[in-house]
Write an enzyme that holds these catalytic residues in place. Structure first.
Site, short mmCIF file in Angstrom:
data_model
loop_
_atom_site.label_atom_id
_atom_site.label_comp_id
_atom_site.label_asym_id
_atom_site.label_seq_id
_atom_site.Cartn_x
_atom_site.Cartn_y
_atom_site.Cartn_z
N VAL A 120 -7.28 -1.53 -8.08
CA VAL A 120 -6.55 -2.76 -8.44
C VAL A 120 -6.53 -3.67 -7.21
O VAL A 120 -6.02 -3.28 -6.15
CB VAL A 120 -5.11 -2.45 -8.91
CG1 VAL A 120 -4.37 -3.75 -9.20
CG2 VAL A 120 -5.14 -1.55 -10.14
N ASN A 156 -5.04 1.79 -0.14
CA ASN A 156 -6.49 1.92 -0.30
C ASN A 156 -7.09 0.53 -0.21
O ASN A 156 -6.65 -0.38 -0.91
CB ASN A 156 -6.83 2.54 -1.66
CG ASN A 156 -6.31 3.96 -1.79
OD1 ASN A 156 -6.26 4.70 -0.81
ND2 ASN A 156 -5.93 4.35 -3.00
N ASP A 196 4.03 4.70 -10.61
CA ASP A 196 2.61 4.70 -10.99
C ASP A 196 2.46 5.31 -12.38
O ASP A 196 3.13 6.29 -12.72
CB ASP A 196 1.79 5.51 -9.97
CG ASP A 196 0.31 5.23 -10.09
OD1 ASP A 196 -0.25 4.58 -9.18
OD2 ASP A 196 -0.30 5.64 -11.10
N ILE A 197 1.59 4.70 -13.17
CA ILE A 197 1.39 5.13 -14.57
C ILE A 197 0.69 6.49 -14.64
O ILE A 197 0.80 7.20 -15.64
CB ILE A 197 0.61 4.03 -15.34
CG1 ILE A 197 0.94 4.03 -16.81
CG2 ILE A 197 -0.88 4.10 -15.09
CD1 ILE A 197 0.48 2.77 -17.54
N HIS A 221 -1.39 -3.00 -2.67
CA HIS A 221 -0.29 -2.10 -3.05
C HIS A 221 -0.31 -0.89 -2.13
O HIS A 221 -1.36 -0.48 -1.64
CB HIS A 221 -0.41 -1.67 -4.51
CG HIS A 221 -1.75 -1.09 -4.86
ND1 HIS A 221 -2.85 -1.88 -5.12
CD2 HIS A 221 -2.17 0.18 -4.97
CE1 HIS A 221 -3.89 -1.12 -5.38
NE2 HIS A 221 -3.52 0.15 -5.30
N HIS A 244 0.90 3.15 -2.03
CA HIS A 244 1.33 4.31 -2.80
C HIS A 244 2.39 5.05 -1.97
O HIS A 244 2.12 5.42 -0.82
CB HIS A 244 0.16 5.26 -3.04
CG HIS A 244 -0.98 4.66 -3.82
ND1 HIS A 244 -1.20 4.94 -5.16
CD2 HIS A 244 -1.97 3.81 -3.44
CE1 HIS A 244 -2.28 4.27 -5.56
NE2 HIS A 244 -2.77 3.58 -4.54
#
Ligand code: AMP
Ligand code: ZN
Length: 115
Positions: free
Chosen positions: A95, A86, A29-30, A99, A101
């Protein structure tokens, strides 16, 4: 299609990959929220968990499989980790490409379900 994660899958946007197979991609993750914060995505564009259907659930299984592999590779399998999806507005999804996390590498706080 203007999807940032599809662009990461295509290689049009760079990412720090940690794992890849024909079904899924995992990358850092950025904006890490923990010592280890990896995102695991299906290569197929599925906007939210609400949109998953049929064979997509096998892809969700592939994501869990990748999480197990990545956790081992990054040395957090034994110390433990959290795998979070999420979904939608109240879930805090930003987003709209499914995805998960993968969070760990330190003791995580209890789940805060309210702001
Ligand atoms: P969510 O709120 O569940 O939709 O999470 C979206 C996550 O994507 C956030 O943790 C962001 O920091 C992360 N993110 C957004 N753009 C990128 C990117 N280009 N590379 C890696 N992670 C990103
Ligand atoms: Zn996408």
């Amino acid at each position: 299609m203007d999807c940032i994660f599809c662009k990461i899958v295509e290689g049009a946007i760079p990412s720090k990959k940690v794992y890849e197979n024909e079904h899924v991609l995992a990358f850092h993750d950025i904006q890490p929220a923990a010592a280890v914060h990896v995102l695991i995505i299906p290569k197929k564009h599925i906007p939210t968990m609400n949109d998953a259907a049929g064979e997509d659930f096998a892809l969700i299984g592939e994501i869990h499989k990748a999480a197990q592999i990545v956790a081992k590779e990054l040395g957090i399998a034994d110390s433990g980790y959290r795998l979070v999806n999420n979904c939608g507005k109240d879930g805090g999804q930003v987003v709209f490409h499914i995805h998960y996390h993968l969070l760990g590498g330190e003791k995580l706080s209890a789940l805060n379900v309210r702001d």
